[in-house]
Scaffold this active site. Structure first.
Site, PDB file in Angstrom:
ATOM      1  N   LEU A 226      13.888  59.087  35.023  1.00  0.00           N
ATOM      2  CA  LEU A 226      15.287  58.747  35.116  1.00  0.00           C
ATOM      3  C   LEU A 226      15.161  58.789  33.526  1.00  0.00           C
ATOM      4  O   LEU A 226      16.344  57.970  32.826  1.00  0.00           O
ATOM      5  CB  LEU A 226      15.003  57.688  35.724  1.00  0.00           C
ATOM      6  CG  LEU A 226      15.440  58.353  37.067  1.00  0.00           C
ATOM      7  CD1 LEU A 226      15.087  56.720  38.257  1.00  0.00           C
ATOM      8  CD2 LEU A 226      17.228  59.020  37.681  1.00  0.00           C
TER       9      LEU A 226
ATOM     10  N   GLY B 103      11.134  53.501  29.374  1.00  0.00           N
ATOM     11  CA  GLY B 103      11.782  51.914  29.170  1.00  0.00           C
ATOM     12  C   GLY B 103      10.860  51.070  28.456  1.00  0.00           C
ATOM     13  O   GLY B 103       9.947  51.688  27.784  1.00  0.00           O
TER      14      GLY B 103
ATOM     15  N   PHE C 225       6.893  50.040  27.348  1.00  0.00           N
ATOM     16  CA  PHE C 225       5.843  50.685  27.982  1.00  0.00           C
ATOM     17  C   PHE C 225       5.303  51.222  29.083  1.00  0.00           C
ATOM     18  O   PHE C 225       5.255  51.229  30.299  1.00  0.00           O
ATOM     19  CB  PHE C 225       4.829  49.035  28.668  1.00  0.00           C
ATOM     20  CG  PHE C 225       4.518  47.971  27.910  1.00  0.00           C
ATOM     21  CD1 PHE C 225       3.201  49.300  26.661  1.00  0.00           C
ATOM     22  CD2 PHE C 225       4.870  47.326  27.161  1.00  0.00           C
ATOM     23  CE1 PHE C 225       2.654  48.317  25.442  1.00  0.00           C
ATOM     24  CE2 PHE C 225       4.638  46.669  25.983  1.00  0.00           C
ATOM     25  CZ  PHE C 225       3.364  47.067  24.932  1.00  0.00           C
ATOM     26  N   GLY C 226       6.630  51.911  30.086  1.00  0.00           N
ATOM     27  CA  GLY C 226       6.462  52.819  30.355  1.00  0.00           C
ATOM     28  C   GLY C 226       7.876  54.148  30.392  1.00  0.00           C
ATOM     29  O   GLY C 226       8.531  54.180  30.282  1.00  0.00           O
TER      30      GLY C 226
ATOM     31  N   VAL D 191      10.062  56.030  33.487  1.00  0.00           N
ATOM     32  CA  VAL D 191      10.565  55.908  35.094  1.00  0.00           C
ATOM     33  C   VAL D 191      11.214  57.317  35.758  1.00  0.00           C
ATOM     34  O   VAL D 191      11.394  58.447  34.938  1.00  0.00           O
ATOM     35  CB  VAL D 191      12.525  55.375  34.482  1.00  0.00           C
ATOM     36  CG1 VAL D 191      12.485  54.513  36.149  1.00  0.00           C
ATOM     37  CG2 VAL D 191      11.607  53.416  34.014  1.00  0.00           C
TER      38      VAL D 191
ATOM     39  N   LYS E 146       8.723  52.869  38.161  1.00  0.00           N
ATOM     40  CA  LYS E 146       7.919  53.163  36.915  1.00  0.00           C
ATOM     41  C   LYS E 146       6.654  52.949  36.535  1.00  0.00           C
ATOM     42  O   LYS E 146       6.119  51.854  37.277  1.00  0.00           O
ATOM     43  CB  LYS E 146       8.685  51.013  35.994  1.00  0.00           C
ATOM     44  CG  LYS E 146       8.061  50.832  34.514  1.00  0.00           C
ATOM     45  CD  LYS E 146       8.995  49.675  33.503  1.00  0.00           C
ATOM     46  CE  LYS E 146       8.719  49.793  32.069  1.00  0.00           C
ATOM     47  NZ  LYS E 146       9.823  48.399  31.724  1.00  0.00           N
TER      48      LYS E 146
ATOM     49  N   ASP F 122      15.610  41.944  24.920  1.00  0.00           N
ATOM     50  CA  ASP F 122      15.686  43.171  24.974  1.00  0.00           C
ATOM     51  C   ASP F 122      17.337  43.754  25.256  1.00  0.00           C
ATOM     52  O   ASP F 122      16.926  44.983  26.317  1.00  0.00           O
ATOM     53  CB  ASP F 122      14.936  44.401  25.377  1.00  0.00           C
ATOM     54  CG  ASP F 122      14.689  45.280  24.936  1.00  0.00           C
ATOM     55  OD1 ASP F 122      16.259  45.671  23.685  1.00  0.00           O
ATOM     56  OD2 ASP F 122      14.083  46.651  25.623  1.00  0.00           O
TER      57      ASP F 122
HETATM   58  N1  ADE Z   1      16.424  53.935  34.536  1.00  0.00           N
HETATM   59  C1  ADE Z   1      15.532  53.188  34.846  1.00  0.00           C
HETATM   60  N2  ADE Z   1      16.162  51.477  35.657  1.00  0.00           N
HETATM   61  C2  ADE Z   1      16.614  52.608  36.449  1.00  0.00           C
HETATM   62  C3  ADE Z   1      16.384  52.377  37.550  1.00  0.00           C
HETATM   63  N3  ADE Z   1      16.250  51.153  38.035  1.00  0.00           N
HETATM   64  N4  ADE Z   1      17.472  53.179  38.631  1.00  0.00           N
HETATM   65  C4  ADE Z   1      18.784  54.398  37.830  1.00  0.00           C
HETATM   66  N5  ADE Z   1      17.680  54.805  36.891  1.00  0.00           N
HETATM   67  C5  ADE Z   1      16.624  53.580  36.235  1.00  0.00           C
END
Ligand code: ADE
Length: 337
Positions: A41, A44, A46-47, A49, A64, A158
Site C-alpha cells: 500500500l 511509511g 521505518f516500514g 505497509v 505495517k 510528520d
Molecule cells: N497506507 C498507509 N497506511 C494505510 C492505511 N491504514 N490504510 C490504507 N492505506 C494505507
C-alpha cells in the site's frame, strides 16, 4: 504502487521469517496465523505497509512491517511510541486505529485499520486544487485530529498529505505515527530532526527545541497546498474574504510562540467562522467527496504468513536487543467473524 506480485512475494520472503515464535505473549497468535498478505500500500517511516486480510472475517488491514534490525541499527525506540499512540487513537475518529500488533524474532507487525479511499496527496494530484469549502472541511477535521493528539501529549512530527487518508465515508484519518513523540505536556519541549523537509517547521530545521507548534506549521503548509495549484506557476492564494490567506500566514509564522494553534484558538479563526465544531467532531458534516469503493479482492493472489519459511541466515537478534520490543503486541480486534 508499481509492485508486481512477484516482487512483493520476493520482498516478503526475504524479509519475513516465520521460523519464529512471537517473543512476547499476547492473544494475537490467531491473527498471526490467519493473516494473508496482498499488495504493497505504501511506505511509511521505518516500514512498508501491505494490504492484509483476515479470511475468517474477510476484514482488511493495513499491515505495517517493520524490521527490528533496522530499528536496532538506528538505535531507535520510536516504534514503541507509535504503538502507544495507536493504543490512544481509539479516542478520535480522525486517527487511523491500531487493530493488533505482534512480533516475530525479526519483525514487528502492526495491524492498522484499512482506509480504502486513498490519501490526500493523490487526491490533490487528481484535483490540482480544492475549492475553499472542501479545503475547509478537511482542515476542520484535521484540526480535531491534531488537537486530540496534542491534548494527549503527542506531537505527530510528520504531517503531510501522504499521511492523511480518506476513508470510504469521505472523512479523513491521520496516519503514520512512526516519527511521533509522546509525553510532551505543558511547557515541555522536544528535540530531534524529524519530518519531511517541505513540511518541517523552521525551529526543527534549525535543530532547536520545539513543541506542538511544529504540527501547526505542517498543517499550514498542507492547507496552503490544498488551495493552490502546484502546477500553476507562481500562483498565490487570492481569496482574502474567506480568511484563508490570513490563517495560512498565521500558521506559517516563523516564531513558534506567535504561531496560530499554539497562540490563540484556531477554531475561532475567521476561516472557520461557519464551522459547527460539535458537528465536525461527531462526523456529522457531509464530506465534499466520497471515494469510489475499492475492492481489494481484485488484487493478485495473496500469500499466507505460514508459507513464509525463509529463515534469515544472519545471526539471530540477541535476547538483550529483543527486550527493546517487549510489550509490543496488542489486540484491539473486537469480534472474530
Ligand atoms: N497506507 C498507509 N497506511 C494505510 C492505511 N491504514 N490504510 C490504507 N492505506 C494505507
Amino acid at each position: 504502487m508499481g509492485f508486481s506480485i512477484e516482487r512483493v512475494y520476493f520482498w516478503v520472503l526475504r524479509q519475513l521469517s516465520s521460523d519464529v515464535q512471537p517473543t512476547d505473549s499476547g492473544s494475537t497468535d490467531d491473527i498471526r496465523r490467519r493473516l494473508l498478505f496482498h499488495n504493497v500500500l505504501g511506505r511509511g517511516s521505518f516500514g512498508t505497509v501491505l494490504l492484509a486480510e483476515d479470511p475468517s472475517t474477510c476484514k482488511h488491514f493495513a499491515a505495517k512491517i517493520i524490521s527490528k534490525r533496522a530499528l536496532l541499527a538506528a538505535g531507535d525506540e520510536l516504534v514503541m511510541v507509535e504503538r502507544r499512540v495507536f493504543q490512544l487513537a481509539s479516542g478520535s475518529p480522525f486517527l487511523v486505529q491500531g487493530q493488533f500488533a505482534f512480533q516475530t524474532k525479526l519483525f514487528l507487525i502492526l495491524g492498522l485499520e484499512y482506509v480504502s479511499g486513498g490519501d490526500l496527496y493523490n487526491y490533490l494530484l487528481m484535483k490540482g486544487q480544492l475549492d475553499i469549502p472542501t479545503a475547509r472541511f478537511y482542515a476542520a477535521e484535521l484540526v480535531c485530529g491534531i488537537q486530540f493528539l496534542h491534548t494527549k501529549g503527542i506531537i505527530h512530527r510528520d504531517l503531510k498529505p501522504e499521511n492523511i487518508l480518506i476513508a470510504e465515508t469521505g472523512h479523513i484519518k491521520i496516519t503514520d505515527f512512526g516519527l511521533s513523540i509522546d509525553n510532551i505536556h505543558g511547557e515541555q519541549t522536544a528535540t530531534g530532526y524529524f519530518g519531511t523537509v517541505g513540511y518541517m517547521a523552521p525551529e526543527v530545521r534549525r535543530r532547536e527545541e520545539y513543541n506542538a507548534g511544529v504540527d501547526w506549521f505542517s498543517f499550514g503548509v498542507i492547507l496552503q497546498e490544498m488551495v493552490t495549484d502546484e502546477c500553476a506557476y507562481h500562483q498565490t492564494i487570492d481569496d482574502i474574504s474567506s480568511g484563508i490567506k490570513n490563517i495560512v500566514k498565521q500558521l506559517l509564522q516563523k516564531d513558534p510562540a506567535r504561531r496560530l494553534g499554539v497562540n490563540g484558538d484556531i477554531r475561532k479563526h475567521k476561516f472557520f467562522r461557519h464551522i459547527d465544531w460539535v458537528q465536525v467532531e461527531a462526523l456529522k458534516v457531509t464530506p465534499p467527496y466520497t471515494p469510489e469503493p475499492s475492492n481489494p479482492n481484485h488484487r493478485p493472489r495473496p500469500f499466507h504468513v505460514d508459507k513464509l519459511e525463509a529463515a534469515e541466515v544472519r545471526a539471530p537478534i540477541s535476547a538483550q536487543d529483543q527486550a527493546m520490543f517487549e510489550g509490543f503486541s496488542f489486540d484491539n480486534l473486537e469480534t472474530r467473524g
